[in-house]
Design a protein around this motif. Structure first.
Motif, PDB file in Angstrom:
ATOM      1  N   ARG A  61       0.833  -1.217   0.000  1.00 44.98           N
ATOM      2  CA  ARG A  61       0.000   0.000   0.000  1.00 44.98           C
ATOM      3  C   ARG A  61       0.865   1.263   0.000  1.00 44.98           C
ATOM      4  O   ARG A  61       0.764   2.114   0.865  1.00 44.98           O
ATOM      5  N   GLU A  62       1.701   1.381  -0.999  1.00 42.98           N
ATOM      6  CA  GLU A  62       2.634   2.495  -1.120  1.00 42.98           C
ATOM      7  C   GLU A  62       1.905   3.821  -1.357  1.00 42.98           C
ATOM      8  O   GLU A  62       0.969   3.896  -2.144  1.00 42.98           O
ATOM      9  N   THR A  63       2.337   4.875  -0.657  1.00 46.68           N
ATOM     10  CA  THR A  63       1.775   6.208  -0.858  1.00 46.68           C
ATOM     11  C   THR A  63       2.393   6.810  -2.110  1.00 46.68           C
ATOM     12  O   THR A  63       3.605   6.930  -2.220  1.00 46.68           O
ATOM     13  N   VAL A  64       1.549   7.207  -3.060  1.00 47.09           N
ATOM     14  CA  VAL A  64       1.989   7.793  -4.323  1.00 47.09           C
ATOM     15  C   VAL A  64       2.061   9.311  -4.194  1.00 47.09           C
ATOM     16  O   VAL A  64       2.975   9.939  -4.705  1.00 47.09           O
ATOM     17  N   ALA A  65       1.087   9.901  -3.506  1.00 50.72           N
ATOM     18  CA  ALA A  65       1.045  11.354  -3.301  1.00 50.72           C
ATOM     19  C   ALA A  65       0.219  11.638  -2.053  1.00 50.72           C
ATOM     20  O   ALA A  65      -0.639  10.844  -1.665  1.00 50.72           O
ATOM     21  N   ILE A  66       0.484  12.788  -1.456  1.00 51.97           N
ATOM     22  CA  ILE A  66      -0.231  13.161  -0.234  1.00 51.97           C
ATOM     23  C   ILE A  66      -0.367  14.677  -0.168  1.00 51.97           C
ATOM     24  O   ILE A  66       0.504  15.399  -0.653  1.00 51.97           O
ATOM     25  N   THR A  67      -1.470  15.127   0.383  1.00 57.17           N
ATOM     26  CA  THR A  67      -1.651  16.551   0.627  1.00 57.17           C
ATOM     27  C   THR A  67      -2.200  16.737   2.035  1.00 57.17           C
ATOM     28  O   THR A  67      -3.008  15.932   2.509  1.00 57.17           O
ATOM     29  N   ARG A  68      -1.724  17.760   2.691  1.00 56.63           N
ATOM     30  CA  ARG A  68      -2.225  18.133   4.027  1.00 56.63           C
ATOM     31  C   ARG A  68      -2.619  19.592   3.958  1.00 56.63           C
ATOM     32  O   ARG A  68      -1.862  20.419   3.446  1.00 56.63           O
ATOM     33  N   ASP A  84       2.158  12.519  -9.893  1.00 58.96           N
ATOM     34  CA  ASP A  84       2.866  12.309 -11.153  1.00 58.96           C
ATOM     35  C   ASP A  84       2.116  11.246 -11.957  1.00 58.96           C
ATOM     36  O   ASP A  84       2.175  10.060 -11.646  1.00 58.96           O
ATOM     37  N   ALA A  85       1.406  11.678 -12.998  1.00 67.04           N
ATOM     38  CA  ALA A  85       0.595  10.758 -13.802  1.00 67.04           C
ATOM     39  C   ALA A  85       1.448   9.705 -14.505  1.00 67.04           C
ATOM     40  O   ALA A  85       0.974   8.596 -14.759  1.00 67.04           O
ATOM     41  N   SER A  86       2.713  10.021 -14.787  1.00 70.36           N
ATOM     42  CA  SER A  86       3.566   9.042 -15.463  1.00 70.36           C
ATOM     43  C   SER A  86       3.940   7.873 -14.543  1.00 70.36           C
ATOM     44  O   SER A  86       4.406   6.841 -15.015  1.00 70.36           O
TER      45      SER A  86
END
Length: 135
Positions: A61-68, A84-86
């Motif tokens: 369950r790797e985090t690809v992106a995060i926002t706080r 990153d869509a790529s």
């Protein structure tokens, strides 16, 4: 000697120019944005922080992106998550997870990650619901 010096100077300029041109053609991130709303039945106090994560549901369950972001104004709360869509593999499954912390303590979270981006998952107009945490 003079023609040799002219030749080496010209060669150096050509090499530097070609190296600078490489940056024009190098591939970097292909940024895209997931946008949506997070709903909460009871609005929290002003000192709350909303966290939304894009995760790869594969192994680990790797985090690809995060926002706080601090919560502001009324609910539902809007969010924008840049990724990153790529780095997205259409054969894999991805999902959004959301949580709300008050004074650094986890108080609300989603009950189940919401599939997004691949295999029929949405990529816009996303709605997440948070429930009270058991912590």
């Amino acid at each position: 000697m003079r023609p040799f010096k002219l030749f080496t100077s010209a060669l150096a300029v050509l090499l530097l120019g070609s190296l600078g041109g490489c940056a024009l053609f190098s591939s970097g991130p292909d940024f895209a944005t997931l946008e949506g709303e997070v709903e909460l039945t009871t609005p929290p106090p002003a000192n709350a922080t909303l966290e939304v994560s894009l995760i790869d549901l594969g192994t680990g369950r790797e985090t690809v992106a995060i926002t706080r972001q601090p919560t502001q104004g009324g609910w539902p709360q809007r969010f924008s998550l840049v990724y990153d869509a790529s780095s997205i593999d259409p054969q894999r499954r991805y999902a959004l997870e959301a949580s709300l912390r008050i004074d650094g303590k986890l108080r609300y979270l989603d009950t189940e990650p919401l599939p997004v981006l691949t295999q029929g998952g949405p990529s816009r107009d996303i709605r997440l619901e948070l429930s009270p945490s058991n912590e």
